[in-house]
Enzyme design. Structure first.
Site, PDB file in Angstrom:
ATOM      1  N   LYS A 159      48.962   3.416 -27.521  1.00  0.00           N
ATOM      2  CA  LYS A 159      47.902   4.044 -28.561  1.00  0.00           C
ATOM      3  C   LYS A 159      48.507   4.037 -29.871  1.00  0.00           C
ATOM      4  CE  LYS A 159      46.073   8.146 -27.347  1.00  0.00           C
ATOM      5  NZ  LYS A 159      46.112   9.641 -26.909  1.00  0.00           N
ATOM      6  N   ARG A 292      39.780  21.201 -38.597  1.00  0.00           N
ATOM      7  CA  ARG A 292      38.633  21.685 -39.546  1.00  0.00           C
ATOM      8  C   ARG A 292      37.878  22.319 -38.500  1.00  0.00           C
ATOM      9  NH1 ARG A 292      35.840  17.953 -36.445  1.00  0.00           N
ATOM     10  NH2 ARG A 292      36.911  16.314 -35.932  1.00  0.00           N
TER      11      ARG A 292
END
Ligand code: ADP
Length: 449
Positions: A159, A292
Site C-alpha cells: 500500500k 471529518r
C-alpha cells in the site's frame, strides 16, 4: 464563546445539511459557490451567498484565499468544511485558525497525523487500536519486504503511504511476484501522489468494512456513537450503509466502541471522527481514520437521535459534549442509499437538467438533497445528488420501509441509481446481511454476465 455566523465551505446536500443545523441553532449561514452553482439550493437558502470562482473546484471550493476573504468580508466567526474538498486539509485548518475564525473540525495536527497512512497506523497502534499485521512502517527495499511478507504470510497487500481511493495498492499472492508488484505499486504511487513510500499488510480475503463514529471535546473527553457497516462498495466507493452492523453483538459494540473512545481521550481529539476497520471472523483491523463528518453520518443520527452537525458546532464553540457515554442509546435500524446521477448499469455519469423531482416522505424517511425540478446538475463535481435514509424498529422493518420509499421517489431527466438500490435490496444476501466488501462487485459481474 458562541458562534453567530458560519461560512459553509462546501456544496450540494452537505452544504444544505450544515445550513439546517445552523439555522436550528439560531446561527446565520454564508454560502460560497462557484459560477456553476449559482442556482443551487444551498445558495438559495443561506442568509448570504458569495461567488468565489469558476466551476473547477481548484479555482473555487479549494481556493483558500477566496474562501478566507469571503469569511472576513461577510463577518463569519466559523467555517464548516463539510466532507471532501478542504475538510482534511490541515494547512487550510491552520490558516482559518490563524485568522481567528473557528474551524469546525479537528485540531490541524490530528488531521496531519491521520492523513499520512504510515503515521496514522503507528499512532493507532500506540493508542491500542488493533492493526492489520504488517510492516512496522515504510518498507525501504525488497529484502525487508520479503522478510515482512514471509513473517505475516501470503497473500500480502503493498500500500502507498500517501494513498487514497485505492490507488498504489497491489495484492501479492506469493513471493515470486513481490518484486514486480512492489515496483508497480511504487511507480503508481509516485505518479499519483508524488511519493513512492509503500508499506505492507496482510491481505484479508473477505472482510467487512465497519467504522466507529467518535466525538471528542479536545480536552480529553470523548464518546463513541456506535458503528456503521459500509461493506457494500463499488471501486472502494460506498453504495449503501447501515447501522447497526448486522454482525456485531451489543457486547462487541460496547467493547470496540470503548477502545475507540479511549483512543480519542488519549489524544485529546476534538470534534467528529470516524475510525475505519476491516472486520473478519470476529476480529477488527484498523485501516484509517477520517478526521471529518462522513457522508453516511445520518444512519448514526437515526439510531441515536443525535444531530451530529449540531454537536460539531457546539464543540467548535468550546462547549462540552452534550451527553456522556452512558446517555448514548441505540434504537432500531437505519439504512442509507447513495443516489448518484449515473447510469445504474454502466455507472457512466449522467449530469443535466432534472425535469421532475419528488422526494420520498412519510414516517422515518429522510431525504438529504439539494435537488429541485428544473435544477441542472453540473458536470464538474461528484455525482452524488441525494441520500435516502430510512429508519425502522428492526432491520426487517427498515428494509420494508426502504422498499416503499424507493418506489415513491421520482427523479426524471437524468439517469440515477434508484433502480440499482431497488434490485440490491431484493437480494437474499443483502436481506440476510451476509455480505463482505467483495460482495457488490461480484454481484455486478454476475448481473452483467
Ligand atoms: P484508500 O485510502 O486508498 O481508500 P484504504 O486503506 O482505506 O485505502 O483501503 C481501501 C480499501 O481497500 C478498503 O476499504 C478495503 O476494501 C481494501 N483493503 C485495504 N486494506 C486491506 C487489507 N489489508 N486486506 C484486504 N483489503 C484491504
Amino acid at each position: 464563546m458562541s458562534i453567530k455566523r458560519i461560512l459553509i465551505a462546501n456544496r450540494g446536500e452537505i452544504a444544505l445539511r450544515i445550513h439546517r443545523a445552523a439555522h436550528e441553532m439560531g446561527i446565520e449561514t454564508v454560502a460560497v459557490h462557484s459560477t456553476a452553482d449559482a442556482d443551487a439550493m444551498h445558495v438559495r437558502l443561506a442568509d448570504h451567498a458569495i461567488c468565489i470562482g469558476p466551476p473547477p473546484a481548484a479555482d473555487s471550493y479549494l481556493n483558500h484565499a477566496a474562501i478566507i476573504s469571503a469569511a472576513e468580508i461577510s463577518g463569519c466567526d466559523a467555517i464548516h468544511p463539510g466532507y471532501g474538498f478542504l475538510s482534511e486539509n490541515e494547512k487550510f485548518a491552520e490558516i482559518v485558525e490563524a485568522h481567528e475564525i473557528k474551524w469546525i473540525g479537528p485540531k490541524p495536527e490530528h488531521i496531519r497525523t491521520m492523513g499520512d497512512k504510515v503515521a496514522a497506523k503507528k499512532t493507532a497502534g500506540a493508542l491500542g487500536l488493533p492493526l492489520v499485521p504488517g510492516s512496522a512502517g515504510a518498507v525501504s527495499d525488497l529484502d525487508e519486504a520479503k522478510a515482512v511478507s514471509a513473517e505475516i504470510g501470503y497473500p500480502v497487500l503493498v500500500k502507498a503511504a500517501s494513498g487514497g481511493g485505492g490507488r498504489g495498492m497491489k495484492v501479492v499472492p506469493e513471493e515470486s511476484q513481490l518484486e514486480s508488484l512492489m515496483s508497480q505499486a511504487k511507480s503508481e504511487a509516485k505518479s499519483a501522489f508524488g511519493d513512492d513510500t509503500v508499506y505492507i499488510e496482510k491481505y484479508l480475503g473477505n472482510p467487512r468494512h465497519i467504522e466507529f463514529q467518535v466525538f471528542g471535546d479536545g480536552e480529553g473527553n470523548a464518546i463513541h456513537l456506535g458503528e456503521r457497516d459500509c461493506s457494500l462498495q463499488r471501486r472502494h466507493q460506498k453504495v449503501l450503509e447501515e447501522a447497526p452492523s448486522p454482525v456485531l453483538s451489543p457486547e462487541e459494540r460496547d467493547r470496540m466502541g470503548e477502545v475507540c473512545a479511549q483512543a480519542m481521550r488519549d489524544m485529546a481529539y476534538r470534534g467528529a471522527g470516524t475510525i475505519e476497520f476491516l472486520w473478519e471472523n470476529g476480529e477488527f483491523y484498523f485501516i484509517e481514520m477520517n478526521t471529518r463528518l462522513q457522508v453516511e453520518h445520518p444512519v448514526t443520527e437515526m439510531i441515536t437521535g443525535l444531530d451530529l452537525v449540531r454537536e460539531q458546532i457546539r464543540i467548535a464553540a468550546g462547549k462540552p459534549l452534550s451527553l456522556t457515554q452512558d446517555e448514548v442509546t441505540f434504537t432500531g435500524h437505519a439504512i442509507e442509499c447513495r443516489i448518484n446521477a449515473e447510469d445504474p448499469f454502466t455507472f457512466a455519469p449522467s449530469p443535466g437538467k432534472v425535469t421532475a423531482y419528488h422526494p420520498a416522505g412519510g414516517m422515518h424517511v429522510r431525504v438529504d438533497s439539494g435537488l429541485y425540478a428544473g435544477y441542472s446538475i453540473p458536470p464538474h463535481y461528484d455525482s452524488m445528488i441525494a441520500k435516502l435514509i430510512v429508519y425502522g424498529r428492526s432491520r426487517d422493518k427498515c428494509i420494508m420501509r426502504l422498499r416503499r420509499a424507493l418506489e415513491e421517489m421520482v427523479i426524471e431527466g437524468v439517469k440515477h441509481s434508484i433502480p440499482l438500490h431497488q434490485e440490491l435490496i431484493k437480494q437474499d444476501d443483502v436481506l440476510s446481511g451476509d455480505y463482505s466488501i467483495k460482495w457488490l462487485e461480484e454481484w455486478l459481474k454476475e448481473r452483467e454476465a
